[in-house]
Every structure is written in structure tokens, then in C-alpha cells.
Design a protein around this motif. Structure first.
Motif, PDB file in Angstrom:
ATOM      1  N   ARG A  44      47.477  53.536  44.545  1.00  0.00           N
ATOM      2  CA  ARG A  44      47.200  54.820  45.167  1.00  0.00           C
ATOM      3  C   ARG A  44      46.047  55.277  44.871  1.00  0.00           C
ATOM      4  N   GLU A  69      52.808  60.739  41.594  1.00  0.00           N
ATOM      5  CA  GLU A  69      54.170  60.486  41.829  1.00  0.00           C
ATOM      6  C   GLU A  69      54.096  59.187  42.923  1.00  0.00           C
ATOM      7  N   ASN A  71      54.965  56.665  45.660  1.00  0.00           N
ATOM      8  CA  ASN A  71      54.941  56.711  46.993  1.00  0.00           C
ATOM      9  C   ASN A  71      54.995  55.369  47.814  1.00  0.00           C
ATOM     10  N   LYS A  73      54.563  54.218  50.416  1.00  0.00           N
ATOM     11  CA  LYS A  73      53.349  53.854  51.495  1.00  0.00           C
ATOM     12  C   LYS A  73      52.226  53.191  50.610  1.00  0.00           C
ATOM     13  N   ASN A 159      55.973  56.022  59.138  1.00  0.00           N
ATOM     14  CA  ASN A 159      56.953  55.930  57.985  1.00  0.00           C
ATOM     15  C   ASN A 159      57.748  54.815  57.782  1.00  0.00           C
ATOM     16  N   SER A 162      53.444  50.430  55.114  1.00  0.00           N
ATOM     17  CA  SER A 162      52.425  50.938  53.921  1.00  0.00           C
ATOM     18  C   SER A 162      51.331  51.297  54.884  1.00  0.00           C
TER      19      SER A 162
END
Length: 301
Positions: A44, A69, A71, A73, A159, A162
Motif C-alpha cells: 500500500r 489497515e 486492503n 486491492k 472491486n 487489485s
């Protein structure tokens, strides 16, 4: 009774010491919670840094120092995944017997390691793997992604992929001529989709619930290119072999496409142990693997 207890405890100790040694051959540091936090957070942070380089507003330094946090993706293909060469790509055993032998030994090794990781995942998570459901969901995801790209509407599947796959699809979609319309579908699967590799992934501050799956899809596909200016069409039917990497939430059985990889050359050694220290290498791999329509290295050569 004390002797038996000592023997049992020493046996468990030897087994626990053997697990990390076995896993180190497969470069799976994600089993270690500390390394998992570093690698997942790195994915991230790297994306935010690339956004900053491109002029997109990012969070403050104070927010960056805080562990974000998890995610899914942002989880691309961050480590090297070993896929043994398929039978059709192996040389003759009479011409290169050692190459063929090494490939088969590593194929057997990968099968044993994957079996071990399934047991380890069940033991640590208490979740029974739903392999058939995951495979069907992966097939549906694969079809949806290809159809969305053919329609030049990547937002439909944002959604389900990635961030690395999404960016690559958007760039390729924008490069397509505006007067060209695509129609794509799978004619058939030449063989049953096969699970090639799996890696349990521990997200920071969360129980073990994510698992990375690699499937081999050998399909016959049809692509029709329609020129809206001349009304001419071009039909292409090809056999396509894809090794696709998915991230699966084992609680919801939802599948997300993380990227694609290629099989290794015959006799290729196992990749070195993964590390979260080399950010440039991780970033380059996630970007490259995120482009699921790129040519294999053999084709480039």
C-alpha cells in the motif's frame, strides 16, 4: 511417563524447527506475522508513493508512519512464484536428461509443499478449504475481467481486481483505437483448470483468512474486432494458456484477481527467499504482474 513426555516435547520442537527450514525453500515469509505486516503494508505504501510521483494527493507523513489497515486491492504479486515447466515445454529426456530430472523433482517438491501448506492453513485457521467453489469463482472472475476489458469499461470490475491489475487494464483500454469495438468470449476450456500453487497470507492484526491461489487456465478463445468506421470485422480464435494469481477471502469465498505469471523454464532453480526490504523490486514485480495481457518472456525474446 516423564520420559514419554520429554520425547514428545522434543519431537514437537524438532518439527517446529523444521517448518521454517522447509518453507524457506519456497520463499514464503508471509507465514511469519512480522514479515507479513511489512510486506502487506509495503504494497500500500508503494502505491501511495507512486501516486505521489504522479501528482496525486496522498496522506501526510504522520499517517504514513501509521500501519494502514489491510486492503486486499493493494495486494499484488509481491513474491516470485515458482511454476514448473509443463510437459510440452520439456526437452527430450535423451538430449537433456538432467534438465528433465530436475524439473520433475521440483514438480514433486511443489506438490508436497502445497499439500503441506493446505494442512498448515487448516490447522491455523480452522477453515475447511472450498477448492471447487474457489475455482468456479476464479473462472467467473476471469471471464468478467476479460469481458469488461473488451467493452472498455474497467469500472465494472474494479472491486474484483487489485489496484495493479486495474491500472494496467485502464492503460491498455485507453491505448485501444476508439473506432475499434471488441467482442470476446471463451469457446471452451482445453483442460480442467488446475490449482498450481497456494500461499496462506496473514494480514496485519487479523486472523489467518486470506489465501493466494494460482490457477492454470488453458482455453480456446474467440476475439472479434469490429471497425465501426468501415463495418469490417476480424475474427481470431486462439489457444491461450494463462497462469493467474487470485487473492481469496476464505470467510466470504470472494475472489480478487491480483495478476498473472508465467511458468519457469525447464530446469530453472527455485527462486530466492522473498524479502520485504527491496521496495523497488517488489514494486516492479507487482506492476509487471498486474499487466495480465503482457507477452511471456519467450515471446519478447
Amino acid at each position: 511417563m516423564q520420559v514419554v513426555g520429554r520425547r514428545s516435547s522434543s519431537l514437537l520442537l524438532r518439527r517446529s524447527q523444521a517448518f521454517p527450514r522447509l518453507l524457506s525453500f519456497q520463499q514464503v515469509q508471509l507465514y511469519n506475522n512480522f514479515q507479513a505486516k511489512r510486506l502487506l503494508s509495503t504494497s500500500r505504501i508503494l502505491f501511495e508513493e507512486t501516486q505521489a510521483d504522479e501528482g496525486v494527493a496522498t496522506k501526510s507523513k504522520k499517517d504514513k508512519n501509521k500501519l494502514p489497515e489491510f486492503n486486499p486491492k493493494f495486494m499484488g504479486v509481491a513474491t516470485q512464484i515458482f511454476i514448473p515447466a509443463s510437459k510440452k515445454n520439456l526437452p527430450s529426456i535423451f538430449s537433456q536428461p538432467m534438465t528433465v530430472l530436475k524439473t520433475w523433482i521440483r514438480r514433486i517438491y511443489m506438490f508436497g509443499l502445497n499439500t503441506f501448506k493446505i494442512g498448515l492453513f487448516r490447522m491455523q485457521s480452522g477453515i475447511k478449504p472450498s477448492f471447487l467453489l474457489w475455482k468456479n469463482n476464479a473462472i467467473e472472475n476471469y471471464i468478467e475481467v476479460n469481458k469488461a476489458f473488451a467493452c472498455k469499461d474497467v469500472t465494472k470490475i474494479k472491486n474484483h481486481v487489485s489496484i495493479w491489475v486495474e491500472r494496467a487494464l485502464i492503460m491498455r483500454s485507453q491505448s485501444l483505437p476508439k473506432h475499434i469495438k471488441l467482442d470476446w468470449h471463451i469457446i471452451k476450456f482445453n483442460e480442467i483448470p488446475k490449482l498450481m500453487s497456494l500461499d496462506p497470507i496473514m494480514a496485519p492484526g487479523m486472523p489467518l483468512e486470506y489465501i493466494q491461489l494460482v490457477y492454470r487456465f488453458n482455453t480456446k478463445q474467440e476475439l472479434i474486432k469490429i471497425n465501426t468506421e468501415t463495418n469490417e470485422s476480424e475474427k481470431q480464435v486462439k489457444d491461450i494458456l494463462d497462469y493467474l494469481v487470485f487473492l481469496c477471502d476464505t470467510n466470504t469465498n470472494e475472489i480478487m484477481l491480483s495478476g498473472s505469471i508465467f511458468e519457469n523454464k525447464p530446469g530453472a532453480p527455485l527462486p530466492k527467499q522473498a524479502t520485504a526490504d527491496d521496495k523497488k523490486e517488489i514494486l516492479a514485480r507487482m506492476r509487471e504482474c498486474g499487466d495480465i495481457f503482457r507477452l511471456p518472456p519467450q515471446a519478447k525474446e
